[in-house]
Design a protein around this motif. Structure first.
Motif, PDB file in Angstrom:
ATOM      1  N   ALA A   1       0.842  -1.208   0.000  1.00 22.36           N
ATOM      2  CA  ALA A   1       0.000   0.000   0.000  1.00 22.36           C
ATOM      3  C   ALA A   1       0.871   1.250   0.000  1.00 22.36           C
ATOM      4  CB  ALA A   1      -0.935  -0.007   1.209  1.00 22.36           C
ATOM      5  N   GLN A   2       1.931   1.236   0.812  1.00 17.80           N
ATOM      6  CA  GLN A   2       2.852   2.376   0.847  1.00 17.80           C
ATOM      7  C   GLN A   2       3.602   2.512  -0.484  1.00 17.80           C
ATOM      8  OE1 GLN A   2       2.474   0.044   3.118  1.00 17.80           O
ATOM      9  NE2 GLN A   2       2.249   0.981   5.141  1.00 17.80           N
ATOM     10  N   PHE A   3       3.995   1.381  -1.072  1.00 12.00           N
ATOM     11  CA  PHE A   3       4.686   1.426  -2.352  1.00 12.00           C
ATOM     12  C   PHE A   3       3.772   1.972  -3.452  1.00 12.00           C
ATOM     13  CE2 PHE A   3       6.064  -0.510  -6.384  1.00 12.00           C
ATOM     14  CZ  PHE A   3       7.378  -0.075  -6.429  1.00 12.00           C
ATOM     15  N   ASP A   4       2.523   1.544  -3.455  1.00 13.42           N
ATOM     16  CA  ASP A   4       1.578   2.013  -4.475  1.00 13.42           C
ATOM     17  C   ASP A   4       1.355   3.515  -4.388  1.00 13.42           C
ATOM     18  OD1 ASP A   4       1.284  -0.506  -5.566  1.00 13.42           O
ATOM     19  OD2 ASP A   4      -0.528  -0.979  -4.430  1.00 13.42           O
ATOM     20  N   ALA A   5       1.513   4.075  -3.191  1.00 17.32           N
ATOM     21  CA  ALA A   5       1.351   5.522  -3.026  1.00 17.32           C
ATOM     22  C   ALA A   5       2.474   6.300  -3.718  1.00 17.32           C
ATOM     23  CB  ALA A   5       1.298   5.879  -1.541  1.00 17.32           C
ATOM     24  N   LEU A   6       3.532   5.601  -4.122  1.00 15.89           N
ATOM     25  CA  LEU A   6       4.669   6.241  -4.795  1.00 15.89           C
ATOM     26  C   LEU A   6       4.568   6.130  -6.317  1.00 15.89           C
ATOM     27  CD1 LEU A   6       7.492   4.705  -2.543  1.00 15.89           C
ATOM     28  CD2 LEU A   6       6.257   6.856  -2.177  1.00 15.89           C
ATOM     29  N   ALA A   7       3.443   5.653  -6.834  1.00 11.70           N
ATOM     30  CA  ALA A   7       3.326   5.277  -8.241  1.00 11.70           C
ATOM     31  C   ALA A   7       3.586   6.432  -9.209  1.00 11.70           C
ATOM     32  CB  ALA A   7       1.950   4.674  -8.516  1.00 11.70           C
ATOM     33  N   ALA A   8       3.323   7.669  -8.789  1.00 11.06           N
ATOM     34  CA  ALA A   8       3.498   8.812  -9.692  1.00 11.06           C
ATOM     35  C   ALA A   8       4.891   9.429  -9.606  1.00 11.06           C
ATOM     36  CB  ALA A   8       2.444   9.869  -9.383  1.00 11.06           C
ATOM     37  N   ILE A   9       5.741   8.893  -8.746  1.00 12.29           N
ATOM     38  CA  ILE A   9       7.068   9.469  -8.505  1.00 12.29           C
ATOM     39  C   ILE A   9       8.109   8.694  -9.311  1.00 12.29           C
ATOM     40  CG2 ILE A   9       8.797   9.996  -6.738  1.00 12.29           C
ATOM     41  CD1 ILE A   9       6.473  10.029  -4.708  1.00 12.29           C
ATOM     42  N   PRO A  10       8.976   9.379 -10.062  1.00 19.55           N
ATOM     43  CA  PRO A  10      10.039   8.669 -10.784  1.00 19.55           C
ATOM     44  C   PRO A  10      10.846   7.783  -9.840  1.00 19.55           C
ATOM     45  CG  PRO A  10       9.946  10.955 -11.475  1.00 19.55           C
ATOM     46  CD  PRO A  10       9.015  10.826 -10.308  1.00 19.55           C
ATOM     47  N   LEU A  11      11.068   6.536 -10.257  1.00 20.41           N
ATOM     48  CA  LEU A  11      11.678   5.549  -9.363  1.00 20.41           C
ATOM     49  C   LEU A  11      12.721   4.728 -10.098  1.00 20.41           C
ATOM     50  CD1 LEU A  11      11.795   3.825  -6.732  1.00 20.41           C
ATOM     51  CD2 LEU A  11       9.850   2.525  -7.629  1.00 20.41           C
ATOM     52  N   LEU A  12      13.884   4.598  -9.473  1.00 18.29           N
ATOM     53  CA  LEU A  12      14.940   3.692  -9.908  1.00 18.29           C
ATOM     54  C   LEU A  12      15.202   2.711  -8.775  1.00 18.29           C
ATOM     55  CD1 LEU A  12      17.414   2.729 -11.618  1.00 18.29           C
ATOM     56  CD2 LEU A  12      18.732   4.570 -10.508  1.00 18.29           C
TER      57      LEU A  12
ATOM     58  N   SER B   1       4.790   0.926 -13.355  1.00 20.56           N
ATOM     59  CA  SER B   1       5.167   0.572 -14.723  1.00 20.56           C
ATOM     60  C   SER B   1       6.335   1.381 -15.261  1.00 20.56           C
ATOM     61  CB  SER B   1       3.966   0.741 -15.658  1.00 20.56           C
ATOM     62  OG  SER B   1       3.509   2.093 -15.664  1.00 20.56           O
ATOM     63  N   MET B   2       6.593   2.583 -14.703  1.00 25.31           N
ATOM     64  CA  MET B   2       7.676   3.426 -15.184  1.00 25.31           C
ATOM     65  C   MET B   2       8.969   3.236 -14.394  1.00 25.31           C
ATOM     66  SD  MET B   2       6.345   4.824 -17.769  1.00 25.31           S
ATOM     67  CE  MET B   2       7.565   6.070 -18.163  1.00 25.31           C
ATOM     68  N   MET B   3       8.980   2.287 -13.473  1.00 27.39           N
ATOM     69  CA  MET B   3      10.170   2.062 -12.651  1.00 27.39           C
ATOM     70  C   MET B   3      11.343   1.602 -13.505  1.00 27.39           C
ATOM     71  SD  MET B   3      10.674  -0.488  -9.365  1.00 27.39           S
ATOM     72  CE  MET B   3      11.012  -1.997 -10.299  1.00 27.39           C
ATOM     73  N   GLU B   4      12.490   2.216 -13.295  1.00 30.35           N
ATOM     74  CA  GLU B   4      13.723   1.769 -13.926  1.00 30.35           C
ATOM     75  C   GLU B   4      14.464   0.832 -12.973  1.00 30.35           C
ATOM     76  OE1 GLU B   4      16.109   4.914 -15.591  1.00 30.35           O
ATOM     77  OE2 GLU B   4      14.361   6.226 -15.822  1.00 30.35           O
ATOM     78  N   THR B   5      15.232  -0.087 -13.521  1.00 23.90           N
ATOM     79  CA  THR B   5      15.959  -1.040 -12.674  1.00 23.90           C
ATOM     80  C   THR B   5      17.412  -1.168 -13.137  1.00 23.90           C
ATOM     81  OG1 THR B   5      15.318  -2.947 -14.039  1.00 23.90           O
ATOM     82  CG2 THR B   5      13.885  -2.382 -12.187  1.00 23.90           C
ATOM     83  N   ILE B   6      18.270  -1.445 -12.179  1.00 26.45           N
ATOM     84  CA  ILE B   6      19.675  -1.775 -12.442  1.00 26.45           C
ATOM     85  C   ILE B   6      20.017  -3.005 -11.609  1.00 26.45           C
ATOM     86  CG2 ILE B   6      22.074  -1.055 -12.180  1.00 26.45           C
ATOM     87  CD1 ILE B   6      21.177   1.829 -12.539  1.00 26.45           C
ATOM     88  N   ILE B   7      20.592  -4.017 -12.229  1.00 30.64           N
ATOM     89  CA  ILE B   7      21.079  -5.197 -11.524  1.00 30.64           C
ATOM     90  C   ILE B   7      22.600  -5.097 -11.450  1.00 30.64           C
ATOM     91  CG2 ILE B   7      21.150  -7.706 -11.425  1.00 30.64           C
ATOM     92  CD1 ILE B   7      18.338  -6.494 -11.199  1.00 30.64           C
ATOM     93  N   VAL B   8      23.146  -5.184 -10.254  1.00 34.36           N
ATOM     94  CA  VAL B   8      24.585  -5.038 -10.048  1.00 34.36           C
ATOM     95  C   VAL B   8      25.193  -6.422  -9.866  1.00 34.36           C
ATOM     96  CG1 VAL B   8      26.387  -3.924  -8.695  1.00 34.36           C
ATOM     97  CG2 VAL B   8      24.164  -2.810  -8.952  1.00 34.36           C
TER      98      VAL B   8
END
Length: 297
Positions: A226-237, A260-267
């Motif tokens: 629920a807390q994560f979904d509240a961040l849905a409009a914020i650019p996220l990496l 859906s707009m979340m960017e990811t990096i795998i290290v």
């Protein structure tokens, strides 16, 4: 005024009066979003030193960077009441520090516990979050990863020399961090410890270990969807260590479905949590912040 190491020390009072500390890097009037760095459970502002120097000194889009010491860590005062060592109190402490610095909004970088605090900030004061970088953390914490953290905290050795401290860290974490160099391990030890008359000691209140020891790891931890979904409009990496035991690939996949707009990096060659100053990560984080900021122009 910054010292020769590129930052200034900032002390302020928590809502309950405890004296807390942050490092401040860069120009307050650069015209770009400031960046707030939040470390892991037992870590401190020194974890972000190299990344903060990079973000604050770029010719293009230099940023003011604030790296916090939570209560009981680094140069912040210890709390006599260990029940105050929780993400709710720590989130309120961060808001008090930002108010004292007159920062109304910023991009946030949260490693592990720092990312949990960002989830809480999104419920307490969502307008303060302009962009988010999660470093090996999400709304679901794997019990196996937390058990690993609990195990090494409860068995933390007291090294007599710097070399012994490096060897101890490599013994515990070396399998998960095969990509690290000798310089990386040395930097980790310097960030984690302080020098005392008794030798090197972890730079946090030993009672923090009690807050982890009391956790019931036979049961899954509450998820923060629920807390994560509240961040849905914020650019996220979201950055994940390929060997992470705390942030699973399944949770990362679900995070992408929710945001859906979340960017990811795998290290590759790193576990929990990746060193943000290594490899291409400083440039990748800076580029993400630039892209996020341009969305608002």
């Amino acid at each position: 005024m910054s010292n020769s190491e590129g930052f200034s020390d900032f002390f302020y009072s928590a809502p309950d009066g405890l004296k807390l500390h942050a490092r401040v890097y860069g120009d307050a009037n650069s015209g770009h979003w400031p960046v707030v760095c939040l470390p892991g459970l037992t870590r401190n502002a020194r974890d972000f030193h190299e990344l903060a120097l990079h973000l604050s000194s770029r010719v293009q889009a230099p940023r003011k960077v604030v790296a916090f010491d939570y209560r009981g860590r680094g140069q912040s005062a210890y709390d006599a009441d260990i029940s105050h060592y929780n993400v709710g109190v720590e989130a309120a402490d961060i808001l008090a520090g930002l108010a004292a610095l007159e920062i109304e909004a910023a991009a946030f970088i949260g490693t592990s516990r720092g990312g949990l605090i960002i989830h809480v900030l999104g419920m307490m004061q969502p307008a303060i979050l302009k962009a988010i970088v999660f470093n090996d953390i999400g709304p679901v914490i794997e019990v196996a990863g937390l058990a690993h953290i609990k195990s090494y905290l409860e068995r933390t050795p007291t090294p007599r020399t710097f070399a012994e401290a490096v060897a101890a860290q490599r013994s515990v974490h070396g399998q998960d961090f095969s990509a690290l160099t000798d310089a990386d391990w040395a930097r980790m030890v310097r960030a984690l410890n302080r020098e005392t008359n008794q030798g090197l000691l972890p730079d946090f209140d030993p009672k923090l270990v009690d807050t982890v020891a009391s956790l019931d790891l036979t049961q899954p931890l509450p998820a923060l969807w629920a807390q994560f979904d509240a961040l849905a409009a914020i650019p996220l990496l979201t950055i994940r260590g390929a060997n992470s035991r705390l942030l699973s690939t399944d949770t990362l996949r679900q995070m992408q479905e929710h945001h859906s707009m979340m960017e990811t990096i795998i290290v590759e060659g790193q576990g929990h949590a990746p060193f943000l100053e290594t490899g291409d990560l400083p440039d990748a984080i800076a580029a993400f912040l630039d892209r996020a900021e341009r969305q608002y122009i």
